[in-house]
Design a protein around this motif. Structure first.
Motif: not given
Length: 868
Positions: A523-536, A657-659, A664-668
């Motif tokens: 769930v944390l991986a999905a949450f982080s990826l979602q936030r990454l895409e929103i930031a991008l 974005i870096e955060s 995302t990389r840690r949890y993927m």
């Protein structure tokens, strides 16, 4: 089972109806009242006047509805619920209630016979049980309002029925405090000499809702003899106070005696004689007397259509039963089922696996525990029923219930109309806030929802700060140690009772205690990826943001599925023995989420096939694979440079974005690592079942039993016939064609031939960037590949870790199901294989041997030519 009433308004209607037309008591209803009381009300009146025992009641007529809404500028759910009723109407309804001399009533919609031959409207409007007098007016308006629910409107659109000029009648009836209730089909659709009865303890809603498996009986119409009896394990019943547990002494005994069954069939034939045709009857047994709750004619049009379409009669029977169950499972708004999520790795589970996973994917199971740990509040419906339904033997996610995983009562819903137009989007649809679907208490609870959402956001941020380290250094090692200690136990020396206990202990350890923790990581991986895409998306468009995110997270180390592949290559190169590989990875399997599937340590045939394939690799092949991985790393580094350029003058955004990229990389990698460890415990669950299967000579039949039946098995109950019946039923169900996305207003699509799309280009979701061209290899299982095959485009339903070795030699990947976080997507990015997911019916639309181009950047798959 309840049908909606949909009556065109009379164009000349203008005058205020006289008071008496507001209410029609059952005894006052005659054959000319259909347009005023609807089909349900008409039948209850007919049965009452014929002298049958029917709980007393009355109809609030369509005249009352028309009079109440005539001044509304627009009729919708909100306006009808809030309409102010005339004092004389309220007085008439309350007076009729007083005459019933009961504390509680049932409030139901009532349908006319108009248009019902082609559109039954079954379940399209609402029913309310155990309504007290003080609640009757609100229940009446809520029933009216359901005429304008999204579900009902969509259904009418599908059936070609205009929304103009509609009205609704409502039945109000004394609640029958039944000891047993159910349904009776006076004539079986498959044998005119047989009646069918289904029953359960308590009120009949448990039977007609499909929430439990009822007792089922087939009775000879001529003699009353019980021809076939199936007694279900009945754990729950519905009473006046709600859902209650059935006493242990009643759970596994028949809810009706043979004499009562004979009496009920005779009762049904009397009703049939009154109507002159076969009938579908809802009944109740109260104080040892049968009463009628409803009766309607049995239509056979659908059955005849099936015969025309060439579907086997036995299969048609199961198809009809599946459709009936889905009708009862449907919400008041349209319901959507999607064949994704767990279905990607467990498409058609056997009964044992299904029951375990259904509980696991509920609010009270491991899934709910994971969500609650992150600050979410799954609904009671999710607690009880989970988010999965089994349709024709396949797992589907109920998107309506899935949306209730987050905050109970918060109106997160899917855009039914949009998804109906583009079903492909339902495979990974996101629910959104829609105030129109909120309960009356929503605004009162809004401050509470805001607090809960804020806390959940904070909890997600808090968890991901260091949870990956906790998993790696504490949770995974401890669970592995527990499994290794268990593997030392000799199950052959345990008693039957001890084996069943081991089964339950490891279900608890694996799915209730360990799994919620690893699910939290995913769930944390999905949450982080979602936030990454929103930031991008704040600096580039959506398509480029998705592609850039995919490149930024490719080539990440720490994926245990990729590591498994590398170890197999070492075995092929004689750098590692197969025995050593089995010690570390022997708990994995092809289709490993199915408990019936042998683990690799039990059967090494597939591993030997993959090793043989690797041994065909030349030095050039191995070098090419290494170069492919290197290119993936280069692609990621190029994406990092691109990110630096587009955020050069946006320092704050760049840091955000870096955060998010770091998280995302840690949890993927945990998306795949979680399965590795979960399967360690899963193997222990299987060990107990295999040992019991061997002892009772079931030949794999134990996987057709249910967890609650294990105690009965060791107590001596014979299950041979049960296993044979379930195998036969499953085989028939799996012959029914079903679409990947099912809508509750078009359930006839079940069993209809899937359309073959003749287009040359298919659009899905790009999950691994790049463009590749090659010959299609359409596979349903990974073992179908030949060891010497290379540079193919792999086309398959979905993948699990057993498919990973095929990625090494694949030029591209096409999947029917999956998203950016699915197994195939994660591994494709690791190996730099362009991949497109969510191409419905790809294995049917694409022919083996066709030349394809896979564009992972645009999410497109093109057929270039039919042969190489």
């Amino acid at each position: 089972m309840d049908a909606a009433i949909l009556i065109p308004l009379v164009p000349t209607f203008a005058a205020k109806p006289i008071l008496m037309s507001y209410i029609k008591r059952f005894s006052e209803i005659d054959e000319d009242d259909l347009l005023h009381v609807g089909g349900k009300g008409l039948n209850l009146g007919k049965l009452t006047r014929a002298g049958f025992t029917v709980p007393p009641g009355f109809c609030v007529t369509t005249d009352a509805y028309r009079f109440s809404v005539e001044n509304l500028s627009e009729q919708n759910v909100s306006s009808v619920k809030e309409v102010e009723l005339a004092p004389e109407l309220i007085e008439a309804v309350l007076k009729a209630c007083e005459e019933l001399q009961t504390d509680t009533v049932a409030v139901r919609s009532s349908a006319t016979a108009e248009d019902l031959e082609t559109a039954s409207f079954a379940g399209q409007q609402d029913t309310f049980l155990n309504v007290q007098t003080a609640e009757i007016i609100d229940a009446l308006k809520a029933c009216w309002a359901s005429l304008w629910s999204e579900r009902a409107i969509a259904y009418r659109q599908t059936q070609g029925i205009s929304n103009e000029g509609l009205a609704m009648a409502v039945v109000v009836q004394e609640m029958c405090q039944a000891d047993v209730s159910g349904v009776l089909f006076t004539v079986s659709p498959y044998d005119e000499n047989v009646s069918i009865i289904e029953s359960n303890w308590g009120l009949g809603e448990s039977v007609v809702s499909g929430n439990i498996t009822p007792d089922s009986f087939q009775i000879s119409r001529k003699t009353g003899e019980v021809l076939e009896k199936t007694v279900a394990s009945k754990r729950e019943m519905i009473t006046e106070s709600g859902v209650s547990e059935v006493s242990t002494s009643q759970q596994n005994i028949a809810s009706l005696t043979d004499e009562q069954l004979k009496q009920l069939v005779q009762f049904g034939i009397q009703v049939e004689t009154l109507y002159g045709q076969p009938m579908d009857i809802e009944w109740a047994l109260a104080d040892n007397k049968f009463v009628l709750l409803q009766a309607r004619s049995i239509t056979t049009q659908t059955q005849k259509q099936i015969s025309v379409d060439g579907i086997d009669g036995e299969i048609a029977k199961f198809r009809e039963a599946e459709i009936q169950i889905l009708n009862t499972l449907s919400d008041t708004r349209c319901t959507i089922w999607s064949h994704h999520n767990l279905a990607e790795v467990l498409p058609a589970p056997l009964p044992m696996t299904w029951m375990i996973m259904k509980q696991f994917m509920s609010g009270e199971g491991g899934l709910g525990k994971a969500y609650r740990s992150l600050g979410f509040y799954p609904s009671k419906k999710v607690d009880k029923n989970g988010i999965l339904d089994l349709i024709c033997g396949r797992i589907y996610v109920n998107l309506n219930r899935e949306a209730e995983l987050f905050f109970d009562g918060y109106p997160l819903v899917h855009n039914f109309a949009e998804l109906k137009q583009q079903p492909q989007k339902a495979m990974y649809a996101q629910a959104a806030l829609d105030i129109k679907h909120s309960a009356p208490s929503f605004w009162f609870k809004l401050p509470l929802y805001i607090v809960r959402m804020t806390k959940a956001e904070m909890q997600l941020r808090k968890f991901r700060t260091g949870f990956d380290q906790e998993l790696t250094t504490q949770i995974f090692p401890q669970f592995r140690e527990d499994v290794e200690n268990e593997q030392k136990s000799s199950y052959s020396k345990l008693s039957d009772v001890e084996l069943v206990n081991k089964f339950r202990v490891w279900c608890l350890k694996t799915l209730d205690e360990f799994a919620p923790k690893v699910l939290t990581a995913t769930v944390l991986a999905a949450f982080s990826l979602q936030r990454l895409e929103i930031a991008l998306k704040k600096c580039i468009d959506e398509t480029n943001a998705t592609n850039l995110a995919s490149k930024l997270i490719s080539g990440i180390s720490g994926n245990l599925t990729v590591e498994t592949n590398e170890k197999l290559q070492q075995v092929a190169n004689d750098e590692m023995t197969l025995e050593d590989f089995i010690k570390e990875y022997g708990h994995r399997a092809v289709g490993e989420f199915e408990l019936a599937q042998p683990r690799w340590r039990e059967n090494t045939d597939y591993l030997k096939q993959i090793i043989a394939s690797f041994r065909h690799d030349t030095v050039e092949n191995n070098q090419e694979t290494q170069e492919q991985v290197a290119r993936q790393i280069e692609q990621r580094e190029a994406a990092e440079k691109e990110l630096a350029q587009i955020t050069e003058k946006k320092t704050g955004l760049r840091k955000q974005i870096e955060s998010e990229l770091d998280f995302t990389r840690r949890y993927m990698p945990f998306r795949e690592t979680a399965k590795f460890y979960l399967m360690l415990g899963y193997e222990q669950i299987r060990r107990s079942l295999v040992e019991l299967d061997d002892r009772y000579n079931l030949n794999g039949g134990i996987f057709y039993l249910l967890p609650d039946e294990l105690n009965q098995l060791i107590d001596g109950k014979e299950f041979g016939d049960v296993i044979s019946d379930r195998k036969a039923q499953r085989d028939l169900l799996l012959q029914i064609e079903v679409p990947d996305v099912i809508f509750s207003d078009s359930l006839d699509s079940i069993g209809s031939p899937l359309s073959i799309d003749a287009t040359d280009t298919y659009t899905g979701v790009g999950v691994s960037t790049g463009v590749a061209k090659g010959q299609a290899r359409v596979l349903m299982k990974p073992s179908d590949i030949e060891p010497t095959e290379r540079d193919y485009i792999l086309v398959c339903p979905s993948t699990d870790p057993a498919w990973t070795p095929l990625f090494l030699h694949a030029a591209g990947l096409v999947m029917e199901r999956g998203g950016l976080l699915s197994h195939g997507a994660v591994v494709a990015r690791e190996y730099g294989v362009p991949a497109v997911a969510n191409i419905p019916n790809a294995t049917q639309n694409i022919t083996d041997g066709q030349i394809l181009q896979v564009d992972g950047n645009q999410g497109k798959v093109s057929i270039i030519s039919d042969t190489s």
